[in-house]
Design an enzyme around this catalytic site. Structure first.
Site, PDB file in Angstrom:
ATOM      1  N   ASP A  85     -48.449  10.759  -0.708  1.00  0.00           N
ATOM      2  CA  ASP A  85     -48.809  11.686  -1.789  1.00  0.00           C
ATOM      3  C   ASP A  85     -47.500  12.044  -2.476  1.00  0.00           C
ATOM      4  O   ASP A  85     -46.664  12.743  -1.926  1.00  0.00           O
ATOM      5  CB  ASP A  85     -49.474  12.939  -1.176  1.00  0.00           C
ATOM      6  N   TRP A 145     -50.507  20.736   1.513  1.00  0.00           N
ATOM      7  CA  TRP A 145     -51.173  19.550   0.959  1.00  0.00           C
ATOM      8  C   TRP A 145     -51.415  18.512   2.044  1.00  0.00           C
ATOM      9  O   TRP A 145     -52.452  17.852   2.063  1.00  0.00           O
ATOM     10  CB  TRP A 145     -50.388  18.982  -0.229  1.00  0.00           C
ATOM     11  N   LYS A 163     -47.512  16.813 -13.018  1.00  0.00           N
ATOM     12  CA  LYS A 163     -46.133  17.239 -12.810  1.00  0.00           C
ATOM     13  C   LYS A 163     -45.250  16.368 -13.698  1.00  0.00           C
ATOM     14  O   LYS A 163     -45.039  16.707 -14.852  1.00  0.00           O
ATOM     15  CB  LYS A 163     -45.730  17.155 -11.340  1.00  0.00           C
TER      16      LYS A 163
HETATM   17  C1  LIG Z   1     -48.039  17.462  -3.245  1.00  0.00           C
HETATM   18  C2  LIG Z   1     -49.381  17.827  -3.823  1.00  0.00           C
HETATM   19  N1  LIG Z   1     -50.459  17.143  -3.404  1.00  0.00           N
HETATM   20  C3  LIG Z   1     -51.683  17.417  -3.890  1.00  0.00           C
HETATM   21  C4  LIG Z   1     -51.884  18.407  -4.838  1.00  0.00           C
HETATM   22  C5  LIG Z   1     -53.270  18.671  -5.354  1.00  0.00           C
HETATM   23  O1  LIG Z   1     -53.340  18.104  -6.605  1.00  0.00           O
HETATM   24  P1  LIG Z   1     -54.630  18.261  -7.535  1.00  0.00           P
HETATM   25  O2  LIG Z   1     -54.649  19.667  -7.999  1.00  0.00           O
HETATM   26  O3  LIG Z   1     -54.351  17.252  -8.618  1.00  0.00           O
HETATM   27  O4  LIG Z   1     -55.827  17.918  -6.752  1.00  0.00           O
HETATM   28  C6  LIG Z   1     -50.783  19.116  -5.317  1.00  0.00           C
HETATM   29  C7  LIG Z   1     -50.966  20.169  -6.339  1.00  0.00           C
HETATM   30  O5  LIG Z   1     -50.073  20.886  -6.695  1.00  0.00           O
HETATM   31  C8  LIG Z   1     -49.505  18.812  -4.792  1.00  0.00           C
HETATM   32  O6  LIG Z   1     -48.427  19.468  -5.226  1.00  0.00           O
END
Ligand SMILES: Cc1ncc(COP(=O)(O)O)c(C=O)c1O
Length: 355
Positions: free
Chosen positions: A168, A101, A192
């Protein structure tokens, strides 16, 4: 058979939230209307939005001087919105690379300015959190990922920085106490610990609004969303409503401190068994072990396959590891009860005895 949902997300929410949300789909608060058909400009939705915001503020202790926004596009859109709004065209932003991520956030930021990666744990398949690094004082901000959902590492100590801190927190928000004042911007996909997929929470310091220095499409401008109180366009009405129900539940449970205590206990129980059981191994640095996503492997691929089929037979859902890290990943978000973790541990013990 009871199903124990260890899925990484969208993930388990409390049964009472599912019941209330289902009821509201049929009839919202005896209004004769479904939550799916009310106007986002109605008094009913005004009240829902205000309560959801108030709950976020109360549960996380958001101080004055911040805006709380509910946006769309997932956390992934924040990978772009953050640099678009905070990284000046000829400026530089610092990023800590702790997994997939973070890497995606870095990739998007490069479209808008210079990116300086202060440290990376890619050298050891992201199995630890780098702790000693320097953040250039002229960076527009430092971006961190507090919990690495795929690799199973979590940051329990924040870097000391003099530049704005952006986090994030998609997979550990509301799971442990934080001091919001340590951050300038926090974002999290809802799916989550907050609610169903479809809403993205952004908590942004007022002084960062309107700092883009570049022309932005309205929908990608934090200042536009802040000015319109998340109602610039039709917000994700149902996702916000279900998040409100979940945050009410969280408050009833004793709030974030109670969740943190429970999450610590759940993680202790599972890590203790991973460390004790000769058939399994933990695969990240002990001090960086996530409480939300617990990754581990079996001693060989036959053992892994055999245990996966036991999980299936005993109602353990969503435990297969991400394709990038393999093995197992037990995601243990707020709504997962301790009994589910105990059930998993019992299966691991019984499996050992059967071999
Ligand atoms: C830490 C983290 N950041 C970003 C994301 C991406 O999120 P989204 O699917 O809402 O774009 C996730 C998805 O699991 C994640 O766990």
């Amino acid at each position: 058979m009871k199903v124990h949902n260890f899925g990484a997300g969208p993930c388990i929410l409390p049964p009472s939230v599912f019941q209330q949300a289902a009821q509201a789909v049929l009839d919202l608060d005896h209004s004769g209307l479904s939550i799916l058909e009310i106007s986002h400009r109605s008094a009913a939705f005004d009240a829902i939005l205000a309560e959801t915001k108030a709950l976020v503020k109360e549960l996380l202790g958001v101080p004055e001087g911040y805006h709380i926004l509910f946006l769309q596009g997932g956390a992934s859109l924040q990978f772009s919105m953050v640099p678009m709004n905070l990284l000046p065209e000829h400026g530089m932003a610092a990023y800590l690379d702790t997994g997939v991520w973070s890497t995606k956030a870095i990739q998007e930021a490069k479209l808008f300015g210079q990116v300086h990666v202060v440290a990376s744990s890619a050298d050891q398949n992201y199995s630890y959190i780098p702790k000693s690094f320097k953040v250039p004082s002229d960076a527009a901000y430092l971006h961190i990922t507090t919990n690495n959902t795929i690799y199973g590492t979590e940051m329990f100590q924040l870097p000391e920085v003099t530049v704005p801190l952006v986090a994030d927190m998609s997979s550990d928000i509301f799971s442990m106490q934080i001091n919001v004042a340590d951050f300038d911007l926090i974002y999290a996909g809802a799916q989550k610990n907050m609610g169903p997929a479809g809403a993205t929470l952004v908590i942004i310091k007022d002084e960062l609004l309107g700092k883009a220095g570049r022309k932005l499409p309205s929908m990608l401008d934090f200042a536009v969303h802040a000015k319109n109180d998340s109602l610039y366009n039709t917000p994700p009405v149902f996702a916000i409503y279900a998040s409100m129900l979940n945050l009410r539940w969280l408050k009833e449970q004793g709030g974030v401190p109670a969740m943190e205590a429970l999450n610590k206990r759940k993680a202790e129980v599972l890590y203790a068994e991973i460390d004790r059981n000769p058939l399994f191994r933990g695969n990240v640095a002990t001090e960086d072990r996530s409480r939300m996503n617990i990754t581990f492997t079996a001693i060989d691929s036959d053992t892994e396959k055999a245990f996966l089929s036991i999980c299936k037979e005993s109602g353990i859902h969503g435990i297969k590891g991400h394709r990038l890290s393999g093995g197992f990943r037990a995601s243990m978000y707020n709504a997962l009860p301790l009994e589910s973790v105990e059930h998993l541990v019992e299966q691991m013990k019984a499996f050992e005895e059967s071999r």
